[in-house]
Scaffold this motif. Structure first.
Motif, PDB file in Angstrom:
ATOM      1  N   UNK A   1       0.808  -1.212   0.000  1.00  0.00           N
ATOM      2  CA  UNK A   1       0.000   0.000   0.000  1.00  0.00           C
ATOM      3  C   UNK A   1       0.840   1.261   0.000  1.00  0.00           C
ATOM      4  N   UNK A   2       2.033   1.196   0.581  1.00  0.00           N
ATOM      5  CA  UNK A   2       2.911   2.367   0.594  1.00  0.00           C
ATOM      6  C   UNK A   2       3.374   2.716  -0.817  1.00  0.00           C
ATOM      7  N   UNK A   3       3.599   1.701  -1.648  1.00  0.00           N
ATOM      8  CA  UNK A   3       4.003   1.968  -3.034  1.00  0.00           C
ATOM      9  C   UNK A   3       2.931   2.809  -3.728  1.00  0.00           C
ATOM     10  N   UNK A   4       1.671   2.412  -3.562  1.00  0.00           N
ATOM     11  CA  UNK A   4       0.585   3.145  -4.217  1.00  0.00           C
ATOM     12  C   UNK A   4       0.444   4.554  -3.640  1.00  0.00           C
ATOM     13  N   UNK A   5       0.679   4.699  -2.355  1.00  0.00           N
ATOM     14  CA  UNK A   5       0.626   6.037  -1.755  1.00  0.00           C
ATOM     15  C   UNK A   5       1.758   6.919  -2.295  1.00  0.00           C
ATOM     16  N   UNK A   6       2.934   6.340  -2.449  1.00  0.00           N
ATOM     17  CA  UNK A   6       4.042   7.123  -2.998  1.00  0.00           C
ATOM     18  C   UNK A   6       3.729   7.560  -4.428  1.00  0.00           C
ATOM     19  N   UNK A   7       3.230   6.636  -5.232  1.00  0.00           N
ATOM     20  CA  UNK A   7       2.892   6.979  -6.611  1.00  0.00           C
ATOM     21  C   UNK A   7       1.818   8.059  -6.662  1.00  0.00           C
ATOM     22  N   UNK A   8       0.890   8.018  -5.710  1.00  0.00           N
ATOM     23  CA  UNK A   8      -0.144   9.050  -5.645  1.00  0.00           C
ATOM     24  C   UNK A   8       0.461  10.401  -5.279  1.00  0.00           C
ATOM     25  N   UNK A   9       1.561  10.390  -4.549  1.00  0.00           N
ATOM     26  CA  UNK A   9       2.220  11.638  -4.171  1.00  0.00           C
ATOM     27  C   UNK A   9       2.869  12.320  -5.372  1.00  0.00           C
ATOM     28  N   UNK A  10       3.441  11.534  -6.300  1.00  0.00           N
ATOM     29  CA  UNK A  10       4.177  12.134  -7.421  1.00  0.00           C
ATOM     30  C   UNK A  10       3.347  12.228  -8.701  1.00  0.00           C
ATOM     31  N   UNK A  11       2.311  11.417  -8.829  1.00  0.00           N
ATOM     32  CA  UNK A  11       1.525  11.365 -10.067  1.00  0.00           C
ATOM     33  C   UNK A  11       0.878  12.698 -10.438  1.00  0.00           C
ATOM     34  N   UNK A  12       0.365  13.497  -9.469  1.00  0.00           N
ATOM     35  CA  UNK A  12      -0.254  14.766  -9.858  1.00  0.00           C
ATOM     36  C   UNK A  12       0.691  15.703 -10.597  1.00  0.00           C
ATOM     37  N   UNK A  13       1.983  15.504 -10.441  1.00  0.00           N
ATOM     38  CA  UNK A  13       2.960  16.394 -11.062  1.00  0.00           C
ATOM     39  C   UNK A  13       3.628  15.731 -12.265  1.00  0.00           C
ATOM     40  N   UNK A  14       3.075  14.568 -12.687  1.00  0.00           N
ATOM     41  CA  UNK A  14       3.533  13.857 -13.887  1.00  0.00           C
ATOM     42  C   UNK A  14       5.036  13.593 -13.846  1.00  0.00           C
TER      43      UNK A  14
END
Length: 315
Positions: free
Chosen positions: A106-119
């Motif tokens: 779940x931490x992997x998905x949270x990390x990706x959610x942190x950076x995804x908004x900024x592409x």
């Protein structure tokens, strides 16, 4: 004069000037980002305007040049504020492991959610491969297939044996990379393998908790001999998202966003109980990972459980 912030200690910043000189600098006045409450107005990677203090030989940061991107997270100490991790980066590097400490997918998905908004492109490195059992390798194979299928780069590596390091170096060459991960996954050990003269301090796994201990206290940018820069950031224990609205969660899970136009309610669909939801149908057909979908639902509920005043407007 103009320079780039290479280290942040909270109240002081090391700034590498255009002539290579490194100055200790402090800020003047209040610097804000989109009127959001920040624990730190300046991040490693920021390009700043500096004025010399004649009496001390230190510098005063008078302004910040426009950022091409940045990464922000909820402050671990002040939950109503945000903390800048890095800015002006080419990619993010998440280091994780299947064991020691035990994987938290779940931490992997949270990390990706942190950076995804900024592409921001992201590389996921599964470290400590030398410790993996056959069962661990099966878990890795599943996650490799999952995240590569979503367009992320996945590397299996071992800081102990050097496996995967050459592949990782190729990804880092001539790029500005933000390095992150939970404590104990071996970020510093891996970085020392990439460039031994960094001599970063390596921590141990706690015997009683099975968790890693923080060894990186402040964010710092290191030049790489092969070309490029890497920004080492403190280990992250948890990630929350007070600055995102519920629909932004769905928009930043790649596979969910891709299917949203096919939902009856389009981009307004939260893919939970709505009729004719293409995302739920894809989960049932196993075309979307049930693990990713469950993590999405958990984060969505977490955001909705916050009072409106606790959330910051999306950035």
């Amino acid at each position: 004069m103009q320079g780039i912030v290479i280290k942040s200690t909270g109240s002081w910043y090391n700034v590498r000037m255009e002539d290579g000189q490194v100055l200790e600098c402090r800020t003047v006045g209040k610097l804000r980002l989109n009127d959001l409450p920040l624990t730190n107005p300046i991040a490693v990677g920021d390009e700043v305007l500096v004025e010399m203090e004649n009496e001390t030989g230190n510098g005063l940061i008078k302004g910040i040049m426009p950022r091409r991107n940045y990464v922000v997270r909820q402050s671990p100490r002040r939950k109503h504020d945000l903390h800048l991790l890095a800015s002006n980066i080419d990619q993010a590097l998440l280091v994780t492991t299947i064991t020691q400490p035990k994987l938290k997918q779940g931490f992997i998905d949270r990390f990706l959610l942190m950076v995804e908004p900024y592409e921001i492109p992201t590389i996921i490195v599964f470290n400590k491969a030398d410790l993996y059992s056959d069962e661990d390798l099966e878990v890795y194979a599943y996650l490799e297939d999952l995240y590569q299928g979503l367009g992320y780069t996945v590397i299996l590596a071992s800081a102990m044996t050097g496996d995967g390091v050459a592949e990782l170096k190729a990804q880092l060459k001539d790029k500005v990379t933000m390095l992150s991960g939970q404590s104990g996954v071996g970020k510093s050990s891996l970085l020392n393998q990439i460039q031994s003269n960094l001599e970063l301090r390596v921590g141990e796994i706690s015997d009683w908790s099975g968790k890693g201990q923080h060894t990186t206290t402040f964010a710092e940018m290191h030049p790489l001999d092969m070309g490029g820069q890497i920004i080492d950031t403190p280990g992250i224990k948890t990630l929350s998202f007070i600055h995102l609205e519920p629909n932004q969660i769905a928009h930043n899970f790649r596979e969910i966003f891709a299917l949203s136009p096919q939902c009856r309610f389009g981009g307004a669909c939260l893919h939970r109980n709505e009729p004719k939801c293409a995302v739920k149908a894809a989960v049932e057909r196993d075309e979307i990972s049930p693990l990713r979908y469950e993590n999405y639902l958990y984060i969505l509920q977490e955001i909705e459980d916050l009072n409106h005043w606790e959330r910051k407007k999306g950035m």
